[in-house]
Structure formats: structure tokens, C-alpha cells
Design a protein around this motif. Sequence first.
Motif, mmCIF file in Angstrom:
data_model
loop_
_atom_site.group_PDB
_atom_site.id
_atom_site.type_symbol
_atom_site.label_atom_id
_atom_site.label_comp_id
_atom_site.label_asym_id
_atom_site.label_seq_id
_atom_site.Cartn_x
_atom_site.Cartn_y
_atom_site.Cartn_z
ATOM 1 N N THR A 49 0.794 -1.332 -0.318
ATOM 2 C CA THR A 49 0.031 -0.001 -0.063
ATOM 3 C C THR A 49 0.754 1.243 -0.035
ATOM 4 N N GLY A 50 2.272 1.074 0.271
ATOM 5 C CA GLY A 50 3.020 2.319 0.190
ATOM 6 C C GLY A 50 3.149 2.755 1.521
ATOM 7 N N ILE A 51 2.504 2.224 2.606
ATOM 8 C CA ILE A 51 2.536 2.921 3.881
ATOM 9 C C ILE A 51 3.375 1.648 4.934
ATOM 10 N N ALA A 52 4.150 2.155 5.661
ATOM 11 C CA ALA A 52 4.873 1.342 6.390
ATOM 12 C C ALA A 52 4.347 1.363 7.595
ATOM 13 N N VAL A 53 4.013 0.032 8.198
ATOM 14 C CA VAL A 53 3.271 -0.207 9.239
ATOM 15 C C VAL A 53 3.960 -1.050 10.320
ATOM 16 N N ARG A 54 4.561 -0.650 11.383
ATOM 17 C CA ARG A 54 5.236 -1.253 12.534
ATOM 18 C C ARG A 54 4.157 -2.165 13.377
#
Length: 78
Positions: A68-73
Motif C-alpha cells: 500500500t506504500g505505507i510502512a506499518v510497524r
Amino acid sequence: MDLGILWWLAPPVVVTLAAIAWVMWAGKGGGSVDPEVAAERMARALRKEHPGQKVTGPAASRPRDRSTGIAVRPSRGE
């Protein structure tokens, strides 16, 4: 307005124009490209298997997640 200060631009402009003229003159001797041969070469290159396309190891068995192009930790569970 004093245009004398712009004289420092004259040598680079002359060199650039001379280079453009030389490239145009030197490029006239180049042969033409046969479109059928070029298309065949492109098709061969596209059919070839490239090393970066193949996924090996454990990652090959699981489906790839859509990015999605979003980095999620991951959460810390607090």
C-alpha cells in the motif's frame, strides 16, 4: 545595463554549439535500424527469464502481500 559581465558565458555557449554541430554531423553516417530485427530482439529479451523475477525459498510458497506504500510497524502489545 552593462552587458559586459555576460561575456563569461560566450565560451561555454560556443563550445556547446560546436558540440551540437559535431554530433549532428557525426550522426548522419549511422545506419538505419530494421524495425523487424529490432522487434525480434526486443521480443527475445522480454521472453528471457531474468534472475530478479524468480522468488526462491520460503517466500515462494506464500502469496505476496499487496503493497500500500505505507510502512506499518507491529504494535508492542501494550
